[in-house]
Design a protein around this motif. Structure first.
Motif, PDB file in Angstrom:
ATOM      1  N   LEU A   1      24.156  36.168-107.517  1.00  0.00           N
ATOM      2  CA  LEU A   1      25.145  36.510-106.490  1.00  0.00           C
ATOM      3  C   LEU A   1      24.533  36.195-105.131  1.00  0.00           C
ATOM      4  N   VAL A   2      25.230  35.430-104.333  1.00  0.00           N
ATOM      5  CA  VAL A   2      24.776  35.087-102.988  1.00  0.00           C
ATOM      6  C   VAL A   2      25.471  35.996-101.988  1.00  0.00           C
ATOM      7  N   GLN A   3      24.734  36.938-101.422  1.00  0.00           N
ATOM      8  CA  GLN A   3      25.279  37.765-100.348  1.00  0.00           C
ATOM      9  C   GLN A   3      25.149  37.042 -99.016  1.00  0.00           C
ATOM     10  N   GLU A   4      23.996  36.417 -98.817  1.00  0.00           N
ATOM     11  CA  GLU A   4      23.760  35.557 -97.654  1.00  0.00           C
ATOM     12  C   GLU A   4      22.997  34.334 -98.148  1.00  0.00           C
ATOM     13  N   GLU A   5      23.480  33.138 -97.808  1.00  0.00           N
ATOM     14  CA  GLU A   5      22.832  31.926 -98.300  1.00  0.00           C
ATOM     15  C   GLU A   5      21.502  31.669 -97.616  1.00  0.00           C
ATOM     16  N   GLY A   6      21.372  32.050 -96.337  1.00  0.00           N
ATOM     17  CA  GLY A   6      20.211  31.677 -95.542  1.00  0.00           C
ATOM     18  C   GLY A   6      20.524  30.429 -94.722  1.00  0.00           C
ATOM     19  N   THR A   7      19.604  30.047 -93.840  1.00  0.00           N
ATOM     20  CA  THR A   7      19.932  29.001 -92.866  1.00  0.00           C
ATOM     21  C   THR A   7      18.938  27.845 -92.800  1.00  0.00           C
TER      22      THR A   7
ATOM     23  N   TYR B   1      12.594  38.219 -89.314  1.00  0.00           N
ATOM     24  CA  TYR B   1      13.456  37.093 -89.671  1.00  0.00           C
ATOM     25  C   TYR B   1      14.934  37.459 -89.505  1.00  0.00           C
ATOM     26  N   GLU B   2      15.699  36.463 -89.116  1.00  0.00           N
ATOM     27  CA  GLU B   2      17.155  36.608 -89.030  1.00  0.00           C
ATOM     28  C   GLU B   2      17.828  35.552 -89.903  1.00  0.00           C
ATOM     29  N   ASP B   3      19.034  35.870 -90.353  1.00  0.00           N
ATOM     30  CA  ASP B   3      19.869  34.914 -91.088  1.00  0.00           C
ATOM     31  C   ASP B   3      19.166  34.353 -92.327  1.00  0.00           C
ATOM     32  N   TYR B   4      18.478  35.216 -93.043  1.00  0.00           N
ATOM     33  CA  TYR B   4      17.767  34.804 -94.258  1.00  0.00           C
ATOM     34  C   TYR B   4      18.649  34.973 -95.491  1.00  0.00           C
ATOM     35  N   GLY B   5      18.195  34.375 -96.577  1.00  0.00           N
ATOM     36  CA  GLY B   5      18.933  34.464 -97.825  1.00  0.00           C
ATOM     37  C   GLY B   5      18.803  35.845 -98.457  1.00  0.00           C
TER      38      GLY B   5
ATOM     39  N   VAL C   1      17.348  42.531-113.642  1.00  0.00           N
ATOM     40  CA  VAL C   1      18.155  42.391-112.430  1.00  0.00           C
ATOM     41  C   VAL C   1      17.223  42.509-111.230  1.00  0.00           C
ATOM     42  N   PHE C   2      17.279  41.543-110.331  1.00  0.00           N
ATOM     43  CA  PHE C   2      16.464  41.588-109.120  1.00  0.00           C
ATOM     44  C   PHE C   2      17.355  41.449-107.895  1.00  0.00           C
ATOM     45  N   GLN C   3      17.272  42.431-107.008  1.00  0.00           N
ATOM     46  CA  GLN C   3      17.870  42.298-105.678  1.00  0.00           C
ATOM     47  C   GLN C   3      16.784  41.727-104.776  1.00  0.00           C
ATOM     48  N   ILE C   4      17.061  40.582-104.170  1.00  0.00           N
ATOM     49  CA  ILE C   4      16.006  39.862-103.451  1.00  0.00           C
ATOM     50  C   ILE C   4      16.473  39.430-102.063  1.00  0.00           C
ATOM     51  N   THR C   5      15.501  39.231-101.185  1.00  0.00           N
ATOM     52  CA  THR C   5      15.731  38.491 -99.950  1.00  0.00           C
ATOM     53  C   THR C   5      14.802  37.290 -99.976  1.00  0.00           C
ATOM     54  N   LEU C   6      15.212  36.216 -99.303  1.00  0.00           N
ATOM     55  CA  LEU C   6      14.356  35.047 -99.129  1.00  0.00           C
ATOM     56  C   LEU C   6      14.243  34.810 -97.629  1.00  0.00           C
ATOM     57  N   GLN C   7      13.149  35.277 -97.060  1.00  0.00           N
ATOM     58  CA  GLN C   7      13.039  35.261 -95.608  1.00  0.00           C
ATOM     59  C   GLN C   7      12.290  34.047 -95.075  1.00  0.00           C
ATOM     60  N   ASP C   8      11.432  33.469 -95.905  1.00  0.00           N
ATOM     61  CA  ASP C   8      10.738  32.257 -95.467  1.00  0.00           C
ATOM     62  C   ASP C   8      10.345  31.451 -96.706  1.00  0.00           C
ATOM     63  N   VAL C   9      10.169  30.142 -96.490  1.00  0.00           N
ATOM     64  CA  VAL C   9       9.789  29.218 -97.561  1.00  0.00           C
ATOM     65  C   VAL C   9       8.593  28.411 -97.090  1.00  0.00           C
ATOM     66  N   LYS C  10       7.597  28.295 -97.937  1.00  0.00           N
ATOM     67  CA  LYS C  10       6.447  27.442 -97.647  1.00  0.00           C
ATOM     68  C   LYS C  10       6.467  26.292 -98.658  1.00  0.00           C
ATOM     69  N   LEU C  11       6.797  25.096 -98.149  1.00  0.00           N
ATOM     70  CA  LEU C  11       6.811  23.922 -99.016  1.00  0.00           C
ATOM     71  C   LEU C  11       5.383  23.536 -99.375  1.00  0.00           C
ATOM     72  N   THR C  12       5.165  23.157-100.627  1.00  0.00           N
ATOM     73  CA  THR C  12       3.822  22.864-101.091  1.00  0.00           C
ATOM     74  C   THR C  12       3.655  21.377-101.404  1.00  0.00           C
ATOM     75  N   ASP C  13       2.419  20.955-101.330  1.00  0.00           N
ATOM     76  CA  ASP C  13       2.001  19.644-101.821  1.00  0.00           C
ATOM     77  C   ASP C  13       0.965  19.948-102.888  1.00  0.00           C
ATOM     78  N   LEU C  14       1.447  20.229-104.090  1.00  0.00           N
ATOM     79  CA  LEU C  14       0.606  20.816-105.127  1.00  0.00           C
ATOM     80  C   LEU C  14      -0.568  19.915-105.500  1.00  0.00           C
ATOM     81  N   ASP C  15      -0.358  18.591-105.465  1.00  0.00           N
ATOM     82  CA  ASP C  15      -1.439  17.685-105.849  1.00  0.00           C
ATOM     83  C   ASP C  15      -2.167  17.074-104.650  1.00  0.00           C
TER      84      ASP C  15
END
Length: 280
Positions: free
Chosen positions: A87-93, A157-161, A188-202
């Protein structure tokens, strides 16, 4: 007499252990996936999201069931098809993570009987490559927020997922017991996604998000050189003997925009390029 009783007790205990082992060996994950889906559907049909307190409650007066609000993510994992409801309550920006990036989140985890088994109201980083598959895939449906700084240099953070994940046991802990989580438990997990750190795994100077070439969110099925190592974990994606990071001809730090022979395939994915930077 006491020795005989002890032997009988030991035999009884061993028989129980053997039965449990047989149950594990005979476990049918595909059948369990169907059972979990039925349980999740029943849960979604009989519960609603209380907008006043943010909690999940049993429908008692015609409230809108969660089933009318969720989307379904179809996921193939270990050759079994699963349905992950979200369920998407807020998509994020900002941006969505891949299944191998890191997320800055708060969360509450519950069983279907509303037992809370884990939660964090403080923000914490998780590598999605090191958590249950339900999280790895579930978080990709949200985006992070915008970081804001207070006068004292603290931040928020504002306007997060924000949303809820409804995860079958096959994308969680399966038929293993985990602390307060019984075996074969949908979560069941109620979650927020406030920041994302993109990785370069290799560490090849190509972000993992850009190594999902077919865009299906499965990082394991993109293997340009067919060596059994997916691109996101392969330091030489095209198998030409030159590390991907050294196929950055213009030295701008991005191997993705170098195409020496002009065939539309960047050098790091092209075994037929005509020039490469040597290992410095």
């Amino acid at each position: 007499m006491k020795i005989n009783k002890l032997i009988i007790l030991l035999a009884f205990i061993l028989s129980i252990v053997a039965c449990k082992k047989d149950d594990k060996d005979n476990f049918d994950a595909a059948e369990q996936a169907l059972i979990d889906d039925a349980d999740l559907i029943e849960y979604l049909q009989t519960h609603y999201l209380n907008e006043d307190d943010g909690g999940i409650w049993t429908i008692d007066n015609g409230q809108t069931p969660l089933m009318d609000q969720v989307d379904v993510d179809l996921i193939d994992y270990n050759d079994i098809s699963y349905k992950l409801y979200y369920l998407v309550q807020e998509e994020g920006t900002t941006i969505s993570p891949t299944t191998v990036d890191s997320v800055f989140t708060t969360y509450t985890g519950m069983l279907l009987d509303s037992t809370v088994f884990d939660s964090s109201s403080s923000l914490v980083w998780f590598k999605l490559s090191a958590v249950i598959p339900g999280w790895s895939y579930g978080f990709t449906n949200y985006k992070g927020g915008n970081i804001m700084q207070n006068p004292d240099e603290s931040f928020y953070y504002e306007d997060y997922g924000e949303g809820i994940l409804f995860i079958p046991s096959g994308l969680a802990y399966g038929n293993s017991v985990q602390s307060y989580i019984p075996e074969n438990s949908p979560l069941v997990f109620q979650i927020t996604l406030q920041d994302v750190k993109l990785t370069d795994l290799d560490n090849d100077n190509v972000l993992s998000i850009d190594e999902d070439l077919n865009g299906n969110r499965d990082m394991t099925d993109d293997d340009t050189d067919g060596d059994g190592i997916p691109d996101f974990a392969d330091t030489d994606d095209d198998g030409d003997g030159i590390l991907t990071k050294y196929e950055d001809i213009n030295k701008d730090g991005n191997p993705m925009n170098d195409d020496t022979d002009g065939d539309g395939i960047p050098n790091y994915l092209d075994t037929d390029d005509t020039e490469s930077i040597e290992d410095l």
